[in-house]
Design a protein around this motif. Structure first.
Motif, mmCIF file in Angstrom:
data_model
loop_
_atom_site.group_PDB
_atom_site.id
_atom_site.type_symbol
_atom_site.label_atom_id
_atom_site.label_comp_id
_atom_site.label_asym_id
_atom_site.label_seq_id
_atom_site.Cartn_x
_atom_site.Cartn_y
_atom_site.Cartn_z
ATOM 1 N N GLY A 58 -10.447 16.197 18.215
ATOM 2 C CA GLY A 58 -10.749 15.857 19.607
ATOM 3 C C GLY A 58 -11.135 17.100 20.385
ATOM 4 N N SER A 59 -11.917 16.905 21.426
ATOM 5 C CA SER A 59 -12.198 17.929 22.445
ATOM 6 C C SER A 59 -13.034 19.103 21.928
ATOM 7 C CB SER A 59 -10.887 18.442 23.061
ATOM 8 O OG SER A 59 -10.267 19.425 22.258
ATOM 9 N N SER A 60 -13.115 20.148 22.763
ATOM 10 C CA SER A 60 -13.884 21.349 22.415
ATOM 11 C C SER A 60 -13.185 22.200 21.365
ATOM 12 C CB SER A 60 -14.125 22.182 23.671
ATOM 13 O OG SER A 60 -12.873 22.556 24.198
ATOM 14 N N LEU A 61 -12.024 21.771 20.889
ATOM 15 C CA LEU A 61 -11.396 22.485 19.770
ATOM 16 C C LEU A 61 -12.340 22.511 18.567
ATOM 17 C CD1 LEU A 61 -7.641 21.397 19.683
ATOM 18 C CD2 LEU A 61 -8.664 23.400 20.759
ATOM 19 N N LYS A 62 -13.291 21.574 18.530
ATOM 20 C CA LYS A 62 -14.307 21.599 17.458
ATOM 21 C C LYS A 62 -15.034 22.938 17.433
ATOM 22 C CE LYS A 62 -15.896 17.342 18.791
ATOM 23 N NZ LYS A 62 -14.684 16.710 19.328
ATOM 24 N N PHE A 63 -15.170 23.574 18.601
ATOM 25 C CA PHE A 63 -15.866 24.865 18.639
ATOM 26 C C PHE A 63 -15.061 25.982 17.973
ATOM 27 C CE2 PHE A 63 -18.582 22.715 21.682
ATOM 28 C CZ PHE A 63 -19.823 23.192 21.315
ATOM 29 N N PHE A 64 -13.742 25.828 17.871
ATOM 30 C CA PHE A 64 -12.971 26.824 17.089
ATOM 31 C C PHE A 64 -13.455 26.792 15.638
ATOM 32 C CE2 PHE A 64 -9.319 28.643 19.483
ATOM 33 C CZ PHE A 64 -9.468 27.975 20.695
ATOM 34 N N ASP A 65 -13.684 25.591 15.108
ATOM 35 C CA ASP A 65 -14.166 25.472 13.726
ATOM 36 C C ASP A 65 -15.607 25.951 13.593
ATOM 37 O OD1 ASP A 65 -11.842 24.100 12.421
ATOM 38 O OD2 ASP A 65 -12.199 22.736 14.085
ATOM 39 N N LEU A 66 -16.415 25.679 14.624
ATOM 40 C CA LEU A 66 -17.816 26.100 14.571
ATOM 41 C C LEU A 66 -17.934 27.627 14.637
ATOM 42 C CD1 LEU A 66 -19.296 23.357 16.922
ATOM 43 C CD2 LEU A 66 -19.938 23.661 14.527
ATOM 44 N N VAL A 67 -17.258 28.253 15.576
ATOM 45 C CA VAL A 67 -17.453 29.708 15.759
ATOM 46 C C VAL A 67 -16.806 30.519 14.630
ATOM 47 C CG1 VAL A 67 -17.666 29.531 18.266
ATOM 48 C CG2 VAL A 67 -15.448 30.130 17.278
#
Ligand code: A3P
Ligand code: MG
Length: 266
Positions: A195-204
């Motif tokens: 959920g949420s912008s936590l996806k960007f932790f995985d992306l970056v």
């Protein structure tokens, strides 16, 4: 590379302080009420918004945010610089108590996300940066100890197995079309649901290669992540024009987009 200035630190401080309040409420028996658009809001969204606004007021830069007054485009169109704030991204996940919520702040300059910061209140971890600064991660206790920040590496490769980030709650058929196309080239994908912008932790961190989003999001959901990701070889593209997303637009609802490593060719 430029060093972060006072206003950027103000944003980091705001996230840390807002997160503390969010976690206090997270432990309580809070209730959710429905907003006019039907989406839920809690005491935590509002308390976090209040704290962040108090901090950012010191910068004299206007704010667009999920909670609180939103200026009309008539006024916003004159803004050269503005903050874009999601005081609690992933309210549904917060209510489910699965920990997958975040606090997002970005700085928009002439419609471009030039700096972004995302905090995970549960993990007490931040990611932040922008093209002029590079991208970093640190714990909530380390914002004033830049020697402890870990610089995020430039992303140069696609994972051996294609990794796709997806929403826990919002999907559509077109998302699958993009994934199929990528699979034709890179082989069978595995998924990271979050959920949420936590996806960007995985992306970056390069753990996810691709995040296709063919469901609605708002400017404050994505702009911070885009600023950080673009600093290290990622991109967030309009799904039709394949141009990077721009912000402080007349309509604050984002177009469908594809976030991916630049080296991922689809
Ligand atoms: N119908 C809709 N219109 C606009 N934004 C929506 C939406 N449905 C979901 N979203 C956005 O998607 C975000 C959740 O993303 P995800 O599905 O990846 O977890 C929500 O963040 P909030 O929880 O801050 O409202 C919300 O902004
Ligand atoms: Mg949100």
């Amino acid at each position: 590379m430029m060093k972060l200035g006072e206003k950027h630190f103000t944003a980091l401080e705001a996230i840390v302080e807002a997160s503390e309040k969010i976690m206090e409420i997270y432990q309580e028996d809070f209730t959710a009420i429905a907003k006019d658009d039907g989406s839920p809001v809690t005491k935590a969204d509002l308390a976090s918004s209040f704290i962040i606004r108090e901090h950012l007021a010191k910068t004299n830069i206007p704010i667009t945010g999920e909670e609180g007054e939103k200026a009309d485009f008539e006024e916003r169109k004159n803004w050269v610089e503005s903050w874009c704030v999601d005081p609690l991204d992933g309210t549904k996940e917060f209510i489910k108590k699965n920990g997958e919520f975040a606090v997002n702040i970005s700085l928009i300059h002439n419609h471009k996300a030039v700096f972004g910061a995302i905090g995970s209140p549960v993990n007490r971890q931040l990611i932040f940066g922008g093209q002029a600064f590079g991208a970093f991660t640190c714990s909530y206790d380390e914002i004033y100890q830049s020697n402890k920040w870990v610089e995020l590496l430039q992303i140069e490769e696609v994972n051996d197995q294609l990794m796709v980030a997806t929403s826990r709650t919002h999907h559509s058929g077109n998302t699958l079309n993009v994934i199929r196309k990528a699979e034709d080239k890179y082989g069978k994908a595995a998924f990271i649901k979050k959920g949420s912008s936590l996806k960007f932790f995985d992306l970056v961190q390069g753990k996810a290669d691709l995040y296709p989003r063919f469901a609605p999001t708002m400017e404050w959901d994505i702009s911070a992540g885009q600023a950080i990701y673009e600093a290290i070889g990622g991109e967030v593209l309009h799904a039709e024009t394949l141009e990077p997303l721009l912000y402080n637009r007349p309509n604050l609802t984002n177009p469908y987009f594809i976030a991916k490593k630049k080296v991922l060719d689809i």
